[in-house]
Design an enzyme around this catalytic site. Structure first.
Site, short mmCIF file in Angstrom:
data_model
loop_
_atom_site.label_atom_id
_atom_site.label_comp_id
_atom_site.label_asym_id
_atom_site.label_seq_id
_atom_site.Cartn_x
_atom_site.Cartn_y
_atom_site.Cartn_z
CG HIS A 256 -1.21 8.83 3.71
ND1 HIS A 256 -1.35 7.47 3.89
CD2 HIS A 256 -0.87 9.32 4.94
CE1 HIS A 256 -1.08 7.15 5.15
NE2 HIS A 256 -0.78 8.26 5.81
CD GLU B 266 -1.78 3.73 8.14
OE1 GLU B 266 -1.58 4.11 9.32
OE2 GLU B 266 -1.94 4.53 7.20
NE ARG C 64 -3.39 2.52 2.55
CZ ARG C 64 -3.53 3.34 3.60
NH1 ARG C 64 -2.99 3.03 4.76
NH2 ARG C 64 -4.20 4.45 3.48
CG ASN D 111 -5.40 3.22 8.50
OD1 ASN D 111 -5.42 2.31 7.67
ND2 ASN D 111 -5.07 4.45 8.21
CE1 TYR E 46 -0.16 2.17 13.44
CE2 TYR E 46 -2.15 3.22 12.60
CZ TYR E 46 -0.85 2.80 12.41
OH TYR E 46 -0.24 2.97 11.21
CD GLU F 164 -5.17 7.22 10.26
OE1 GLU F 164 -4.66 8.21 10.79
OE2 GLU F 164 -4.97 6.06 10.64
C1 GCO Z 1 -1.90 7.07 9.71
C2 GCO Z 1 -0.82 7.62 9.38
C3 GCO Z 1 0.51 7.05 9.23
C4 GCO Z 1 1.28 7.12 10.51
C5 GCO Z 1 1.02 5.90 11.35
C6 GCO Z 1 1.76 5.91 12.66
O1 GCO Z 1 -2.57 6.75 8.70
O2 GCO Z 1 -2.18 7.10 10.89
O3 GCO Z 1 -1.35 7.53 8.16
O4 GCO Z 1 1.00 7.89 8.26
O5 GCO Z 1 2.62 7.21 10.23
O6 GCO Z 1 -0.33 5.82 11.64
O7 GCO Z 1 1.38 6.99 13.44
#
Ligand code: GCO
Length: 447
Positions: free
Chosen positions: A117, A351, A73, A294, A296, A162
């Site tokens: 992005h 992500e 990606r 995405n 985290y 995002e």
């Molecule tokens: C996101 C950001 C990434 C960041 C990653 C880490 O989509 O959040 O697109 O560019 O680098 O998430 O913080």
């Protein structure tokens, strides 16, 4: 062993401004201007050189092949292919992506391409950026350029990455480019334009046969503290209908997928805001092939006395990454599941990854056992989703290589590949080796 589907996409992700460099061969973006603004990024770091990917992409594609990725990606830098954001394209910029896509396909790596992005051409910002009612048309023209030029080789697209960050961090908090601190009224206008831009671009991209089009919003939700029906129910609307300002999905995926505008929330935020008209909603609401998630972290919650969601604090010392983000892999499974329940669409993990304090050791290796474990823990949760029949097409680890982490500059390393920003030397970390083995086996070990 949790075996993944035969045709599963094993990938990694990057973004143009974070890796490309080559700032002298493209137009400026809002991020170039933001980095020149004293105090906005750590140590004044910027993306003018970054990983010098524009000159080293063949080496980077070779690394992807070595790891065994079958998809990748990336995002296109709008000011590289259209330096002023509209009008004359740059042949040099387009030729760079031609060469990149050819190299990827030659290596057996399928490109998944994000149109935006965050690196809006600065020239468009000077005309009001996302606040300008022409923004949807600018974006549509940009999408048409990409579709015409690359649609023969690219079949997976994401319009926005995002958008919550562009609007929230960039237009309300002022901690990302373009660094504005606007009122909600103004930001809702930008949101409306961004949704219209998505709708118009998605239509252009999907008009070519065989194209898959998605969007990758922030998808931090909540996950239930236990799997009791009450806890699950309490978490179901968190991050969708409930949440902070313009962050919840009801501002993005609800209008796009369901044609539903979050009237109640908007009235609360700013009663005088003019909602989209029926004609505008008809542009925003259109077919979508997949949702990019995405992931985290997310918040652990349970049903409170009244059934309403209530935060469950993690115990002191709970594992966290170098960003200070808690490691909560369960949330990945629930994010996939809740999005599927609400929208009924396939997803891709666009992500997922962590910042770690990696360096090249005195023996030349870069060992990152935390990232190896993080990867396995999250893939197991994804495996659970797949085993339950939830449609997930691919997993993209963030990131292929260490890169420019926005306001954090080069201080945070997210890569499977270590980059020495002085010499541009790349070193595969042990996580890249672990991922290579997972891909070779076609799945991840159970504990
Ligand atoms: C996101 C950001 C990434 C960041 C990653 C880490 O989509 O959040 O697109 O560019 O680098 O998430 O913080």
């Amino acid at each position: 062993m949790i075996v993944f589907p035969e045709d599963f996409g094993w990938g990694a992700a990057t973004a143009s401004y974070q890796i490309e460099g080559g700032a002298d061969t493209r137009g400026d973006s809002v991020w170039d201007a933001f980095c020149r603004w004293p105090g906005k990024t750590a140590n004044g770091h910027d993306g003018s050189v970054a990983c010098d990917h524009v000159h080293r992409f063949r080496e980077d594609v070779a690394l992807m092949k070595e790891i065994g990725l079958n998809c990748y990606r990336l995002s296109i830098s709008w000011p590289r292919v259209m330096p002023s954001g509209t009008g004359q394209p740059s042949e040099e910029g387009l030729a760079f992506y031609d060469a990149l896509f050819d190299a990827l396909l030659e290596a057996g790596v399928t490109p998944w391409v994000t149109l935006f992005h965050w690196d809006l051409p600065l020239a468009l910002h000077h005309q009001g950026g996302w606040l300008n009612p022409d923004a949807p048309k600018w974006f549509e023209d940009y999408a048409a350029l990409l579709s015409d030029r690359f649609g023969d080789r690219v079949h997976h697209w994401m319009t926005f990455n995002e958008p919550q960050c562009t609007l929230g961090l960039g237009h309300v908090d002022g901690i990302h480019a373009p660094g504005l601190k606007l009122s909600y009224e103004e930001v809702l206008t930008a949101l409306k334009h961004l949704l219209l831009a998505h709708g118009r671009a998605a239509k252009v991209l999907r008009s070519r046969s065989g194209q898959k089009v998605g969007i990758a919003p922030v998808s931090n939700l909540a996950y239930p503290a236990t799997e009791s029906a009450a806890d699950i129910e309490a978490c179901r609307s968190v991050g969708f209908d409930r949440g902070n300002g313009i962050w919840p999905q009801c501002f993005y995926l609800d209008p796009i997928v369901h044609g539903r505008w979050p009237d109640e929330q908007v009235r609360k935020l700013f009663p005088a805001f003019e909602p989209p008209t029926a004609e505008e909603m008809a542009i925003i609401h259109g077919p979508l092939d997949f949702i990019g998630l995405n992931y985290y972290h997310s918040q652990k919650m349970r049903a409170g006395a009244d059934g309403k969601p209530e935060v469950v604090e993690l115990p002191a010392g709970h594992p966290e990454t170098a960003m200070g983000w808690p490691v909560v892999p369960e949330g990945l499974y629930w994010t996939v599941r809740f999005h599927h329940e609400r929208y009924g669409l396939p997803s891709a993990i666009t992500e997922n990854g962590m910042a770690n304090l990696d360096w090249v050791q005195s023996d030349g290796r870069v060992d990152d056992p935390q990232r190896v474990d993080y990867l396995r823990l999250h893939l197991r949760q994804l495996g659970r989703a797949l085993n339950e029949g939830l449609p997930v097409w691919a997993y993209f680890h963030w990131s292929l290589m260490d890169n420019f982490e926005w306001a954090e500059g080069y201080h945070k390393r997210f890569g499977l590949v270590h980059v020495d920003f002085q010499t541009q030397k790349r070193t595969l970390k042990s996580s890249a080796r672990a991922y290579q083995e997972i891909i070779r086996q076609g799945g991840v070990e159970e504990v």
